[in-house]
Design an enzyme around this catalytic site. Structure first.
Site, PDB file in Angstrom:
ATOM      1  N   ASP A 123     -56.643 -29.452   3.383  1.00 17.68           N
ATOM      2  CA  ASP A 123     -55.394 -28.742   3.050  1.00 17.68           C
ATOM      3  C   ASP A 123     -55.701 -27.358   2.477  1.00 17.68           C
ATOM      4  OD1 ASP A 123     -53.426 -31.241   3.199  1.00 17.68           O
ATOM      5  OD2 ASP A 123     -55.177 -31.821   2.026  1.00 17.68           O
ATOM      6  N   ASP A 181     -50.153 -24.603   2.519  1.00 14.40           N
ATOM      7  CA  ASP A 181     -50.116 -25.729   3.454  1.00 14.40           C
ATOM      8  C   ASP A 181     -49.325 -26.819   2.733  1.00 14.40           C
ATOM      9  OD1 ASP A 181     -50.670 -27.377   5.670  1.00 14.40           O
ATOM     10  OD2 ASP A 181     -52.383 -28.248   4.635  1.00 14.40           O
ATOM     11  N   GLU A 188     -46.812 -22.847   6.186  1.00 12.91           N
ATOM     12  CA  GLU A 188     -46.837 -23.534   7.469  1.00 12.91           C
ATOM     13  C   GLU A 188     -45.430 -23.994   7.823  1.00 12.91           C
ATOM     14  OE1 GLU A 188     -50.111 -26.249   8.919  1.00 12.91           O
ATOM     15  OE2 GLU A 188     -48.517 -27.694   8.534  1.00 12.91           O
TER      16      GLU A 188
END
Length: 183
Positions: A141, A7, A68
């Site tokens: 996160d 992330d 991501e």
């Protein structure tokens, strides 16, 4: 299949490693966050992120890296930092010859919770449940990184079949047909 989920973020880059296959219980192999000081210059922060990701790759030896996909936000500065951290993760994986998959936030949320509009608390709760953890990973996160890895494990078989079909279609010549009476 062992997947390192990333992330990306310039201040906090979530990292999570999940092991398993679609249709079977998954196992968390590790979770954490690579942090950088907000007052450091961007180049130094990217080096710190690179070192952190390299450590995770050395320690866990994943077969895939799921990152991501950066999407447009109103805050260009945030998008730039996220994109830069994302590029570092992709570079680290590519340097080792690891396949990289990009997943959108809504794709990850839909895969893990059933809704592409789920909030962070819902994602954290489902990650906790799916990986049979005693508590949601903190910060968010870290949970998001695990969700990315889970998403990839569940979606990779279908994506691989689609890519193989597309490659086969490109190799197969398409026959040309003519209508009777035309030249």
């Amino acid at each position: 299949m062992k997947v390192l989920g990333v992330d990306p973020g310039l201040t906090r880059c979530g990292i999570g490693v999940v092991d398993g296959v679609a249709g079977r219980p998954l196992t968390m192999a590790g979770v954490g966050v690579v942090r950088t000081p907000a007052d450091a210059d961007t180049a130094h922060r990217l080096v710190l992120i690179e070192r952190g990701i390299e450590e995770w790759l050395d320690t866990h030896r994943p077969e895939y890296v799921a990152v991501e996909r950066v999407f447009s936000q109103h805050n260009v500065r945030t998008v730039m930092g996220t994109a830069q951290a994302s590029a570092v993760a992709m570079l680290c994986a590519a340097r080792r010859g690891l396949p990289v998959a990009l997943h959108t936030p809504s794709e990850v949320k839909a895969a893990v919770t059933g809704s592409g509009r789920a909030d962070k608390a819902q994602v954290g709760a489902m990650v906790t449940r799916l990986l049979r953890l005693s508590a949601p990973p903190r910060p968010a996160d870290a949970a998001d990184a695990l969700a990315l890895a889970i998403c990839h494990i569940w979606r990779a078989p279908a994506v691989n079949r689609l890519q193989q079909a597309q490659a086969a279609a490109r190799r197969t010549p398409v026959p040309v047909r003519t209508l009777k009476g035309t030249r």
